[in-house]
Scaffold this active site. Structure first.
Site, short mmCIF file in Angstrom:
data_model
loop_
_atom_site.label_atom_id
_atom_site.label_comp_id
_atom_site.label_asym_id
_atom_site.label_seq_id
_atom_site.Cartn_x
_atom_site.Cartn_y
_atom_site.Cartn_z
N GLY A 2 0.66 -1.28 -0.16
CA GLY A 2 -0.04 -0.02 0.29
C GLY A 2 0.73 1.18 -0.09
N GLY B 69 3.45 -3.54 -3.99
CA GLY B 69 3.06 -4.01 -5.23
C GLY B 69 3.40 -2.62 -6.08
CB CYS C 201 -19.26 0.41 -27.89
SG CYS C 201 -19.67 0.87 -29.39
CD GLU C 202 -19.35 0.43 -20.64
OE1 GLU C 202 -19.80 0.99 -19.93
OE2 GLU C 202 -19.45 -0.85 -21.04
CD GLU D 108 1.38 -8.86 2.12
OE1 GLU D 108 0.43 -8.33 1.75
OE2 GLU D 108 1.20 -9.69 2.88
NE ARG E 240 -4.39 1.81 -10.71
CZ ARG E 240 -4.12 3.18 -10.34
NH1 ARG E 240 -3.68 3.96 -11.25
NH2 ARG E 240 -4.46 3.09 -9.07
CE1 TYR F 195 -2.90 -4.71 -8.05
CE2 TYR F 195 -1.86 -2.31 -7.58
CZ TYR F 195 -1.99 -3.57 -7.26
OH TYR F 195 -1.64 -4.13 -6.13
N1 LLP Z 1 -1.20 -7.05 -0.21
C1 LLP Z 1 -2.26 -7.39 -0.33
C2 LLP Z 1 -2.99 -8.21 0.90
C3 LLP Z 1 -2.97 -6.61 -1.22
O1 LLP Z 1 -4.43 -6.86 -1.24
C4 LLP Z 1 -2.67 -5.82 -2.06
C5 LLP Z 1 -3.26 -5.25 -3.00
C6 LLP Z 1 -1.28 -5.36 -1.82
C7 LLP Z 1 -0.33 -6.26 -0.86
C8 LLP Z 1 -0.37 -4.67 -2.51
O2 LLP Z 1 -0.95 -3.34 -2.76
P1 LLP Z 1 -0.07 -2.28 -3.37
O3 LLP Z 1 1.31 -1.92 -2.74
O4 LLP Z 1 0.14 -2.46 -4.75
O5 LLP Z 1 -0.93 -0.73 -3.18
N2 LLP Z 1 -6.23 -2.41 -8.42
C9 LLP Z 1 -5.96 -1.27 -7.57
C10 LLP Z 1 -5.25 -1.78 -6.37
C11 LLP Z 1 -5.81 -2.87 -5.76
C12 LLP Z 1 -4.80 -3.45 -4.73
C13 LLP Z 1 -5.32 -4.85 -4.22
N3 LLP Z 1 -4.54 -5.46 -3.12
C14 LLP Z 1 -5.44 -0.17 -8.53
O6 LLP Z 1 -5.32 -0.22 -9.65
O7 LLP Z 1 -5.31 1.06 -7.64
#
Ligand code: LLP
Length: 405
Positions: free
Chosen positions: A222, A265, A332-333, A263, A302, A360
């Site tokens: 996050g 991402g 088409c929307e 974790e 996004r 993402y």
């Molecule tokens: N750990 C868990 C359990 C998670 O569910 C997630 C993301 C992460 C780590 C990694 O989070 P990050 O560091 O990437 O913020 N699709 C959305 C983001 C959804 C995140 C879902 N879980 C977007 O494009 O903003």
């Protein structure tokens, strides 16, 4: 916006591989990883790349090669990670709302398992008892994250075992002699405020004394990255200092030092990614000029799904006069990437680049309107490598079972 691939490199790559195209810069992933590792160098920390952000196996292999572990949200991600060479001890599988059979499958692969419901934990206890160490995801009831849709730790969220049910959790653990090795929270995505993590730690520290075999605390992902000029990101150095202080000031259960897991991402791959599109149509209307690109929310969802801001540049006319455009897709929307955005004058055929497209982006793409998914390119040591072919017509038919009427 500072970027690590030059405009001319992006133009060359687009000319070579065609558009729409996702381009990732390996060394940017590495420099983000190193920022984390350096910031936390005085703590015992492991970073698991949350690969749901981008699972191309070449990216997974690269992430492994720079020393990160990997966090998976499905057993298929676990299998992709193993395919990319991660060993089970470096794989974390955080299940959520999935069948117990999938957890059994993950266990048969020997990976670290994180369980997010009392129901699955009970089944796990019945089957494995103390023999398979496991961690549990808790819901700390903290509101955090850049958008409600990506807030996962609040008191209405489906994720984790609500902290107020910790009594039931302890009962279960005793009943089945479970080996609780870790406690986990993930409160949301795009968390700028370091205090959110500290609040989470406080919640967990109230609970740690109830489990006497703990080895780690997992604070999830996050971390926020900047999306536009002047945007703030999570202050990782401050976070590292504060987290170290918090852990130092709390006695560890059984005097066993607790490892800290994260974790990330977006932090690792968001800024490493570029999405290059080409302008199909310029449409001047009364109030707006639309620049319609050869893509849509089928490729980058996004903006439509989370109101996300992606910085856009017209790399074909960098010196051109600034004008306001609405950048739209061809689905088409309603399909808008940006409204009233200042861009250097745009002509049909120009390349528009979307930044922060590594996380993402491709991963959430679809075949809506029966359009092909884009190709992906990884630039490493200055060399662009095709890492996923653009789809073609047969891909649309591949899994369809055709009846003859
Ligand atoms: N750990 C868990 C359990 C998670 O569910 C997630 C993301 C992460 C780590 C990694 O989070 P990050 O560091 O990437 O913020 N699709 C959305 C983001 C959804 C995140 C879902 N879980 C977007 O494009 O903003």
């Amino acid at each position: 916006m500072p970027q690590s691939l030059s405009h001319s490199a992006l133009i060359d790559i687009a000319n070579t591989f065609g558009t729409p195209l996702y381009v990732y810069h390996a060394e940017k992933i590495k420099s983000q990883y190193e920022k984390l590792v350096n910031a936390f160098s005085n703590s015992d920390v492991v970073f698991f790349y949350a690969c749901k952000a981008l699972t191309n196996v070449n990216v997974l292999r690269y992430v492994r090669s720079i020393g990160a572990s990997v966090d998976c949200s499905s057993v298929n991600e676990v299998k992709l990670a193993m395919h990319a060479g991660f060993t089970p001890t470096n794989i974390l599988y955080t299940s959520n709302g999935i069948s117990f059979e999938e957890i059994e499958e993950a266990a048969s692969l020997g990976v670290n398992i994180n369980i997010d419901s009392l129901s699955n934990l009970e089944k796990f206890g019945r089957k494995y008892g103390h023999s398979y160490p496991v961690s549990v995801r808790l819901r700390p009831n903290i509101m955090a994250g850049g958008h409600l849709k990506i807030s996962t730790g609040h008191d209405k969220s489906k994720f984790g075992i609500p902290v107020e049910q910790v009594g039931d959790l302890v009962t279960l653990v005793k009943e089945h002699n479970l080996f609780i090795r870790g406690l986990h929270i993930h409160t949301g995505s795009e968390i700028k405020d370091v205090d959110v993590f500290l609040k989470g730690i406080e919640v967990l520290f109230e609970i740690t004394p109830m489990f006497n075999e703990l080895e780690f605390i997992d604070l999830g992902g996050g971390f926020k990255v900047p999306y536009k000029e002047g945007d703030e990101e999570t202050d990782i150095n401050l976070l590292a200092t504060k987290v170290a202080e918090a852990f130092a000031s709390h006695p560890n259960p059984n005097n066993r030092p607790l490892q800290i897991w994260f974790e990330p991402g977006k932090y690792l791959v968001s800024q490493a990614g570029y999405f290059i599109t080409k302008v199909n149509v310029i449409k001047q209307t009364g109030s707006t000029i639309f620049a319609s690109v050869n893509s849509g929310f089928n490729h980058l969802i996004r903006p439509m799904f989370y109101d996300s801001y992606h910085h856009i540049e017209n790399i074909s006319n960098l010196g051109g006069a600034l004008k306001k455009y609405s950048v739209v897709g061809n689905i088409c929307e309603t399909d808008s990437f940006a409204w009233d955005r200042n861009l250097n004058e745009v002509s049909e055929g120009d390349y528009l680049v979307f930044y922060n497209a590594g996380a993402y982006g491709f991963e959430m793409s679809s075949n809506y309107n029966s359009r092909f998914k884009p190709a992906e390119v990884l630039v490493k040591d200055g060399v662009p490598h095709l890492i996923r072919q653009r789809e073609e017509f047969n891909d649309l038919l591949r899994n369809q079972v055709e009846l003859s009427f």
